[in-house]
Design a protein around this motif. Structure first.
Motif, short mmCIF file in Angstrom:
data_model
loop_
_atom_site.label_atom_id
_atom_site.label_comp_id
_atom_site.label_asym_id
_atom_site.label_seq_id
_atom_site.Cartn_x
_atom_site.Cartn_y
_atom_site.Cartn_z
N LEU A 349 0.64 -1.15 0.01
CA LEU A 349 0.17 0.02 -0.24
C LEU A 349 0.92 1.23 0.03
N SER A 350 1.79 1.38 0.73
CA SER A 350 2.72 2.38 0.79
C SER A 350 3.51 2.69 -0.35
N ASP A 351 3.99 1.49 -1.05
CA ASP A 351 4.61 1.69 -2.28
C ASP A 351 3.56 2.26 -3.53
N ARG A 352 2.28 1.87 -3.54
CA ARG A 352 1.43 2.25 -4.57
C ARG A 352 1.03 3.80 -4.08
N LEU A 353 0.61 4.03 -3.08
CA LEU A 353 -0.04 5.44 -2.77
C LEU A 353 1.16 6.37 -2.56
N GLY A 354 2.43 5.92 -2.29
CA GLY A 354 3.51 6.57 -2.22
C GLY A 354 4.36 7.23 -3.17
N LYS A 355 3.97 6.70 -4.56
CA LYS A 355 4.63 7.05 -5.69
C LYS A 355 4.31 8.45 -5.82
N LYS A 356 3.49 9.12 -5.99
CA LYS A 356 3.17 10.26 -6.13
C LYS A 356 2.89 11.48 -4.90
N ARG A 357 2.56 10.82 -3.87
CA ARG A 357 2.67 11.44 -2.63
C ARG A 357 3.21 10.84 -1.30
#
Length: 529
Positions: A349-357
């Motif tokens: 989840l952190s990798d997916r959501l943290g790409k742009k934010r």
């Protein structure tokens, strides 16, 4: 490199490109990449993979050796561990009575107070573990890493073996301190070896696989504790010590130190100045608000983790009347599956959501801890053991998402040249603070409030249900603040980048105008001549 060697290298690269799967599931592709041939050495990474497997087993043993004490203390190792928790029962056994739940001979137990249990499962190990880890990490970089690891395994296995022969609390305390000293060699050496055994693009996968040893090691510790019904706790420690000595021979036979490998990727990402003094490093860390907030948030979150780890077995024994055979088996499964699933979900989840934010990583932790709070409350307040175990499983899935994500945030907020030192400081701080978690619980149990924390009034349950969810929610709020700080840092960095580019453009324009002026002057002068 002579022409023949260059031709061989090109052939190896061609073989790799032709052999690698173009399609297939993600795990298949990642496994293939993990085993790919090293183009520089020409050696197959199968040897590196086998070395990783051995290091993983060492880490599992490392975690099991430290956790098994907390599992067997409430079920036979402590002399008062067979005391009934029913206040209506008058004929309670005395503190010197033996525990019928243990396979040891009558009277074969150790007098340990509530504070003593908190000390043994907390600071006695963690403080020594952290303080010894820093110089040992430095020493392993200067000397033979393999020798440091072998000496460490030998020493901590000796301490585990001696735990099986202790006669009193002070001998047990010294063995526990020695265990912390020996186990401090494991992670620094393993991280360094894995980084040199694998190609840069495979290191994250290799280190992630190694880190799963936390949960399988914890499960192994609980599983060993489950044997306490059939085998005296002394033989459990002795057996683990012997396994450790055997592991030393496995390490010596299989692992080869590859030496400090050249890493071109580091050169491309480091700034011009790659060697910072201790003072400069400290200044960068203390002037980085997201990092300081992360230290606070991680410490607050780690404390209930250690508290639960140190007292969960005691809770099931005292409050739900579960023998070590039952809770050891059930919690072992929960820790292994729930812990690994939680870590994997958090990373995904952190990798997916943290790409742009980038700040989304902190928000993932915050949400997970808020979700974990009611599940851990339910775990502790459930009157039915089966319900408690189910809720504990859900608590592990939600609560254990934070470890890897928080470590990734450390890497995000620090410059490449100081990331290792920043990680070392982060781990040291949260481990020392978290290590006092078991002592906080024991302090409540030793308090004068017998109505709330007395042994006959579900004291362990009440202490844990106050500390764990409170610190979960507190850490969630702090991680939200970390997210805001990360967002602000990104905004400041973008503004600085715009300012820098604008200034660079102005300077280039000024330089161009000057060049044109000089050119015109030169041209005019030549015409006049």
């Amino acid at each position: 490199m002579d022409p023949e060697e260059r031709e061989d290298e090109e052939q190896r690269r061609l073989e790799f490109e032709l052999a690698k799967p173009k399609e297939g599931n993600f795990l298949k592709r990642r496994f293939f990449r993990l085993l790919q041939r090293n183009p520089e050495s020409g050696k197959s990474n199968l040897n590196a993979f086998i070395s990783l497997l051995v290091l993983f087993l060492v880490y599992v043993l490392n975690q099991a050796d430290r956790l098994v004490l907390a599992v067997v203390l409430p079920d036979g190792m402590r002399c008062d561990s067979n005391k009934t928790q029913d206040c209506n029962v008058v004929n309670q056994t005395t503190s010197n009575s033996s525990s019928s739940s243990s396979a040891c001979s009558p009277g074969d137990c150790i007098d340990v107070s509530e504070t003593g249990q908190g000390l043994l499962t907390g600071p006695a190990f963690t403080v020594v573990y952290v303080l010894a880890g820093i110089p040992l990490a430095w020493f392993s970089d200067k000397k033979s890493r393999l020798a440091v690891l072998v000496i460490g395994i030998t020493f901590w296995s000796l301490m585990v073996l001696l735990t099986g022969f202790v006669k009193n609390f002070w001998e047990l305390l010294l063995a526990r301190i020695g265990l912390g000293l020996g186990e401090a060699t494991c992670n620094p050496v393993a991280y360094s070896l894995i980084s040199d055994l694998f190609l840069p693009e495979n290191r994250a996968t290799a280190l992630s696989a190694y880190s799963f040893g936390i949960y399988l090691g914890g499960a192994t510790g609980y599983a060993f504790g489950a044997l306490n019904q059939a085998v005296c706790w002394r033989w459990l420690f002795r057996s683990l010590g012997i396994v450790g000595f055997l592991m030393v021979f496995v390490v010596l036979l299989i692992i080869r130190d590859p030496g400090q490998q050249k890493d071109d990727t580091v050169k491309t990402i480091k700034p011009q100045k790659s060697d910072y003094t201790l003072k400069e490093t400290a200044w960068h860390l203390v002037t980085c608000p997201p990092y300081l907030l992360l230290l606070l948030a991680g410490s607050v979150r780690n404390l209930p983790g250690y508290a639960i780890g140190g007292w969960l077995a005691t809770f099931y024994k005292r409050d739900l009347d579960q023998d070590s055979e039952v809770y050891g088996r059930n919690v072992a499964i929960i820790v292994a599956i729930g812990g690994i699933c939680g870590a994997a979900i958090g990373g995904f989840l952190s990798d997916r959501l943290g790409k742009k934010r980038p700040e989304a990583k902190a928000y993932v932790i915050a949400v997970s801890q808020i979700l974990a709070a009611p599940t851990i409350i339910g775990t502790l307040l459930a009157s039915n053991a089966h319900v408690s175990y189910f809720l504990l499983f859900t608590a592990y899935i939600t609560a254990e998402t934070w470890v890897g994500v928080a470590a990734a945030i450390v890497q995000d907020v620090c410059m490449p040249a100081i990331r290792s030192q920043a990680s070392a400081v982060y781990i040291a701080v949260i481990t020392i603070v978290g290590g006092f978690g078991p002592l906080v619980i024991s302090s409540l149990l030793e308090s004068s409030n017998d109505t709330l924390f007395g042994k006959c009034n579900k004291g362990v349950r009440n202490a844990l249900v106050i500390i764990a969810p409170t610190f979960y929610v507190s850490s969630a709020l702090l991680f939200i603040v970390v997210g805001f700080a990360l967002k602000r840092q990104q905004a400041v960095m973008r503004e600085e980048e715009r300012t820098y580019l604008a200034n660079a453009t102005d300077e280039n324009d000024e330089l161009t105008e000057k060049e044109k002026s000089i050119s015109l002057d030169s041209s005019g002068g030549n015409t006049h001549f």
